[in-house]
Design an enzyme around this catalytic site. Structure first.
Site, PDB file in Angstrom:
ATOM      1  N   VAL A  10       0.806  -1.143  -0.029  1.00 12.15           N
ATOM      2  CA  VAL A  10      -0.022   0.119  -0.191  1.00 12.15           C
ATOM      3  C   VAL A  10       0.757   1.306   0.017  1.00 12.15           C
ATOM      4  CG1 VAL A  10      -2.040  -0.789   1.112  1.00 12.15           C
ATOM      5  CG2 VAL A  10      -0.087   0.066   2.474  1.00 12.15           C
ATOM      6  N   SER A  11       0.169   2.243  -0.514  1.00 14.92           N
ATOM      7  CA  SER A  11       0.966   3.478  -0.544  1.00 14.92           C
ATOM      8  C   SER A  11       0.851   4.137   0.849  1.00 14.92           C
ATOM      9  CB  SER A  11       0.889   4.574  -1.709  1.00 14.92           C
ATOM     10  OG  SER A  11       0.887   3.581  -2.844  1.00 14.92           O
ATOM     11  N   THR A  12      -0.201   4.335   1.248  1.00 13.39           N
ATOM     12  CA  THR A  12      -0.275   4.830   2.792  1.00 13.39           C
ATOM     13  C   THR A  12      -1.580   3.946   3.342  1.00 13.39           C
ATOM     14  OG1 THR A  12      -2.372   6.170   2.066  1.00 13.39           O
ATOM     15  CG2 THR A  12      -0.061   7.133   2.194  1.00 13.39           C
TER      16      THR A  12
END
Ligand SMILES: [Zn+2]
Length: 529
Positions: A10-12
């Protein structure tokens, strides 16, 4: 049971597409159950896939290369790669017999018929991110990031069309610089400066006369030192345009605008206005005209300091001027010594400039990474803006340090010249020295002048102090055969020279002078420039 790795990214934590780490994991686990796969290890990544070199991904690929597992499961193609380099590595391993599953796309790379759709998906995901970056850079903030000002050019610059750097207007650019310079002389307020600049031909953006607000805005706008500030958000960007004024001049202007520096208003009749202070009450002695003569007096009620005529002050300052005078050959020698020592400083300076430039490129990289991070949603916009402003600020600081160092050489040469020129003025002209030049020189050479009863006390700056110290007239112990014109005292507060106000003109006796000491103090005095 086939042994595979699970890979999630995930990116965030609160990423937009709503597929969190846990959701990805459970989707992969479901898929594994149905397809008879065992997840023997999870690889989790929390960075962008836009650039190659994700640590968990790399580790997993290395293990797969050594056939530590039979395959790997992703949630989606775009979780596995957003660049062609990574996608290529996956395909090479797939060709070697490693199984790759993309759970939600329903793709199995070992199945020949899946390869083309998978390639298309990978290409789309790469294309998507490339586009997103382009879009971001095309927008308002993107242009700012690239150093372009997406708003009409401020007075003094010309618009060169969209996406192009503003250029300095050949007519108004110099007038804008003049605006700063005149303001810093302290002779102008905003109103008189507006009048003066209109007289000199400065015009507003629409061609009309420039207004008070216009002038005030110019003096406050950091665009003129190469920065771009967006009013609405207070955000600061480094511009690609050439600055019109130096940072030193700009900062001085800000100080005066903030009222931190005392404005000096010079009226030409009173040559020594604001120069002398009363030794009793420490207030400036005010000049006034009476019956054609100029007098200076302390305006404090009951102050014992007596009124003094301008001619008397002039007489003392002329003597001071004679006392700091040196001969032409002495001045030449000082220049030579000073220049030799300055050359050594230049080598060191060039080294420093190289180091500063390197630091700047490091910050460039940082900015790139930060942009990637916001594109991938790894950090939110507030943090991005805050971090970016900090980096930009550091960059502008570095740039201005570099410029300062570059300027310093010029300033130093100028300083040496100015010092020598003033001493020369003192020496050659002596009696014909114009009052304005005399007061200019005294202002340059001294930090304080006090009227104290029968005396005028002068505190000098280095290297004028050293010149005086070397002149026998002020520093030798009292001796009968040689009259002293003044007495010098070293105090904690510096060196003061004291002249009687009824001084008779004296020729300064000649003695040996330590020119080396004077040159060294000249160099030292530059540290405060
Ligand atoms: Zn007084």
């Amino acid at each position: 049971m086939e042994k595979v790795y699970g890979y999630v990214r995930v990116s965030t934590q609160k990423q937009g597409d709503g597929v969190s780490l846990i959701e990805q994991k459970s989707a992969i686990e479901d898929f594994a159950k149905k397809n008879n796969l065992t997840i023997i290890h999870w690889f989790e990544e929390k960075v962008t896939a836009a650039k190659e070199g994700r640590p968990a991904f790399n580790e997993m690929m290395a293990l797969l290369t050594r056939e530590k597992a039979e395959g790997a499961c992703f949630h989606k193609i775009d979780r596995s790669s957003r660049n062609y380099g990574d996608w290529n590595r996956i395909n090479i391993l797939a060709d070697a017999g490693i199984n790759f599953y993309s759970v939600s796309d329903g793709i199995n790379l070992s199945d020949e018929s899946s390869r083309l759709p998978a390639d298309i998906l990978a290409a789309m995901s790469t294309h998507y991110i490339r586009n997103l970056r382009k879009e971001v850079l095309k927008g308002f903030y993107g242009r700012l990031k690239q150093g372009f000002y997406p708003l009409p050019a401020p007075i003094g610059y010309k618009d060169m069309g969209g996406g192009k750097t503003k250029e300095i207007d050949l007519v108004y650019g110099p007038l804008v610089r003049k605006t700063f310079e005149l303001y810093c002389t302290g002779k102008y307020g905003i109103i008189s400066l507006t009048e003066e600049m209109n007289k000199r031909g400065l015009r507003g953006r629409k061609g009309g006369k420039v207004t008070k607000t216009g002038i005030a805005n110019i003096l406050r706008n950091p665009f003129y030192i190469g920065m771009m500030k967006i009013k609405r958000t207070d955000e600061v960007f480094a511009g690609s345009h050439k600055p019109i004024v130096s940072k030193v001049l700009f900062n001085k202007t800000q100080q005066i605008l903030d009222g931190r520096t005392h404005k000096r208003v010079i009226k030409h009749d009173f040559h020594f206005k604001r120069m002398l202070k009363c030794a009793h009450c420490k207030y400036s002695i005010i000049g006034e005209r009476q019956k054609g003569h100029i007098y200076y007096r302390c305006h404090t009620k009951g102050c014992p300091t007596k009124t003094i005529r301008q001619e008397i002050i002039e007489n003392v300052l002329r003597q001071f001027s004679a006392d700091i005078a040196l001969t032409g050959s002495q001045l030449d020698e000082i220049r030579e010594i000073a220049q030799k020592s300055l050359e050594k400083g230049n080598d060191f300076r060039n080294k420093t400039i190289t180091e500063l430039k390197f630091k700047k490129t490091v910050l460039d990289d940082k900015l790139d990474k930060l942009t990637d991070a916001v594109i991938d949603g790894l950090i939110d916009r507030d943090i991005y803006l805050r971090k970016k402003e900090k980096i930009i600020f550091e960059q502008v600081e570095l740039q201005s340090k570099i410029e300062q160092l570059n300027e310093k050489q010029e300033v130093e040469d100028h300083h040496v010249d100015k010092f020598l020129e003033l001493l020369k003025t003192a020496c050659i002209k002596e009696n014909q020295l114009e009052l304005a030049d005399l007061s200019h020189m005294v202002n340059f050479a001294t930090s304080n002048l006090f009227l104290n009863g029968k005396y005028i006390e002068i505190k000098t700056y280095s290297p004028f102090t050293e010149v005086l110290r070397n002149k026998k007239s002020t520093y030798c112990p009292p001796c009968r055969d040689r009259p002293r014109t003044a007495v010098a005292n070293d105090t904690e507060d510096g060196t003061w020279v004291r002249y009687r106000i009824d001084i008779k003109k004296q020729k300064t006796p000649k003695g040996t002078i330590d020119l080396e000491e004077i040159a060294k103090s000249l160099i030292r005095s530059m540290a405060t420039l």
